[in-house]
Design an enzyme around this catalytic site. Structure first.
Site, short mmCIF file in Angstrom:
data_model
loop_
_atom_site.label_atom_id
_atom_site.label_comp_id
_atom_site.label_asym_id
_atom_site.label_seq_id
_atom_site.Cartn_x
_atom_site.Cartn_y
_atom_site.Cartn_z
N GLN A 33 1.34 13.03 -3.07
CA GLN A 33 1.34 12.60 -1.39
C GLN A 33 2.14 11.99 -1.43
OE1 GLN A 33 -2.09 10.14 -1.86
NE2 GLN A 33 -1.33 8.78 -1.59
N MET B 282 -4.80 3.86 -4.98
CA MET B 282 -3.40 3.61 -6.54
C MET B 282 -2.85 2.09 -7.18
SD MET B 282 -1.25 6.67 -4.31
CE MET B 282 -0.36 5.31 -3.16
N GLY B 283 -4.03 1.19 -7.21
CA GLY B 283 -3.67 0.47 -8.01
C GLY B 283 -2.93 -0.79 -7.41
N ALA B 284 -2.51 -1.34 -7.80
CA ALA B 284 -1.43 -2.79 -7.29
C ALA B 284 -2.37 -3.53 -6.60
CB ALA B 284 -0.02 -2.24 -6.59
N SER C 37 -0.74 -5.00 1.35
CA SER C 37 0.02 -3.90 0.80
C SER C 37 0.28 -3.98 -0.69
CB SER C 37 0.69 -3.11 2.65
OG SER C 37 1.66 -2.12 1.59
N HIS D 197 -7.40 -4.58 -0.81
CA HIS D 197 -8.49 -4.09 -1.78
C HIS D 197 -9.74 -4.11 -2.47
CE1 HIS D 197 -4.05 -2.12 -3.07
NE2 HIS D 197 -5.04 -0.66 -2.71
N LYS E 16 -6.08 0.21 8.03
CA LYS E 16 -4.64 -0.28 7.74
C LYS E 16 -3.53 1.01 8.32
CE LYS E 16 -1.49 -1.32 4.93
NZ LYS E 16 -0.53 -0.15 4.69
O1 PAF Z 1 -4.78 4.62 0.22
C1 PAF Z 1 -4.35 4.87 -0.16
O2 PAF Z 1 -4.23 4.21 -1.24
C2 PAF Z 1 -4.45 6.12 -0.80
O3 PAF Z 1 -3.98 7.05 -0.17
C3 PAF Z 1 -5.66 6.74 -1.51
C4 PAF Z 1 -6.60 6.91 -0.46
C5 PAF Z 1 -6.32 6.39 -2.83
C6 PAF Z 1 -5.62 8.33 -1.89
O4 PAF Z 1 -4.04 8.14 -3.25
#
Ligand code: PAF
Length: 280
Positions: free
Chosen positions: A61, A30-32, A185, A37, A149
């Site tokens: 979500q 979801m970026g950031a 995070s 990541h 996580k």
């Molecule tokens: O873990 C996340 O960042 C989100 O839940 C994901 C898997 C990209 C789905 O939007």
């Protein structure tokens, strides 16, 4: 590195690469983006011919509209970081591109979605399931990389892939932590300096729990961890749950399962953090 926003553009591009026999690794985000990541991306780069990363803040979500509104959006910086990590393709769709119409698909995950996060974030895993399934359909990966996580999310994605026979291998990747132990995070950047300073106490409490769990019954360990974390004014535990690390179900005695995980959700001020540790 190529950046796509439209499904109609990325799909034929990836289909052509697959036709050449190239393997595709996929990291949904979801970026950031932070080093956690980037670690997923680097792992994918080392194991696949092509690495695709999606950046999409998935509205369905989020059960809390304020959380969605405050979710950090840093697309330009994210794209730079991905180029540096060896990513080949970024998919950054708009909300309308992903959901031209409201999606009413029901999703259930054999009860995995009912505990822990599921108790406090109604509809969250339905939203995750819908978007991840759709992203898999768009990017057709051979392998997809998820951080441990989000332990429950990982269990749910594994369940979904098996249950729906989606041809993708799910690769779990270890939690990446700051030097002081705080799990990385995207939400950490919203912590005040005061809450950032006390947030590492969460992981310290998890480590102590792992060291001493056998002295307690599971519910006693949950209480101990809660008390220890809440000794820090500014940290408030939403749940501390000991569960079977495969079924995610609670149990009463350590003898009842061969593998246990301790998961927590903690408010540091108004920022909700999650973390976990495998007990055995
Ligand atoms: O873990 C996340 O960042 C989100 O839940 C994901 C898997 C990209 C789905 O939007």
């Amino acid at each position: 590195m190529k950046v796509f926003e439209k499904i109609k553009d990325i799909q034929p591009y990836l289909a052509a690469l697959k036709a050449e026999g190239k393997s595709i690794g996929f990291v949904p985000t979801m970026g950031a983006l932070h080093d956690g990541h980037l670690q997923l991306v680097k792992t994918s780069v080392s194991k696949n011919d092509i690495t695709v990363v999606s950046i999409f803040v998935n509205p369905i979500q989020f059960n809390n509209p304020e959380d969605l509104a405050k979710y950090p959006r840093t697309l330009e910086a994210d794209v730079d970081k991905l180029a540096g990590a060896g990513c080949d393709i970024v998919f950054s769709p708009s909300e309308n591109e992903m959901y031209p119409e409201p999606d009413n698909t029901g999703m259930e995950f054999g009860g995995l979605e009912k505990v822990m996060e599921g108790r406090f974030r109604p509809g969250h895993f339905r939203g995750v399931g819908i978007v991840v399934k759709r992203l898999f359909e768009i990017t057709t990966p051979d392998r997809a990389y998820f951080g441990e996580k989000d332990y429950q999310q990982l269990a749910i994605i594994k369940y979904m892939v098996k249950n729906l026979s989606i041809p993708v291998e799910i690769i779990p990747c270890p939690i990446v932590r700051e030097a002081d132990g705080l799990a990385m995070s995207s939400r950490n950047m919203r912590l005040t300096p005061e809450h950032r300073a006390m947030a590492p106490e969460i992981y310290k409490a998890l480590l102590r729990a792992k060291e001493n769990y056998s002295w307690f019954i599971p519910s006693g360990l949950e209480k101990l961890v809660t008390t220890e974390i809440e000794q820090n004014p500014g940290l408030k535990v939403e749940y501390a749950t000991v569960a079977d690390s495969v079924t995610l179900q609670p149990f009463e005695d350590w003898m009842d399962t061969e593998h246990a995980v301790l998961c927590v959700a903690v408010f540091a001020g108004n920022v909700r953090l999650i973390d976990n540790i495998i007990l055995y």
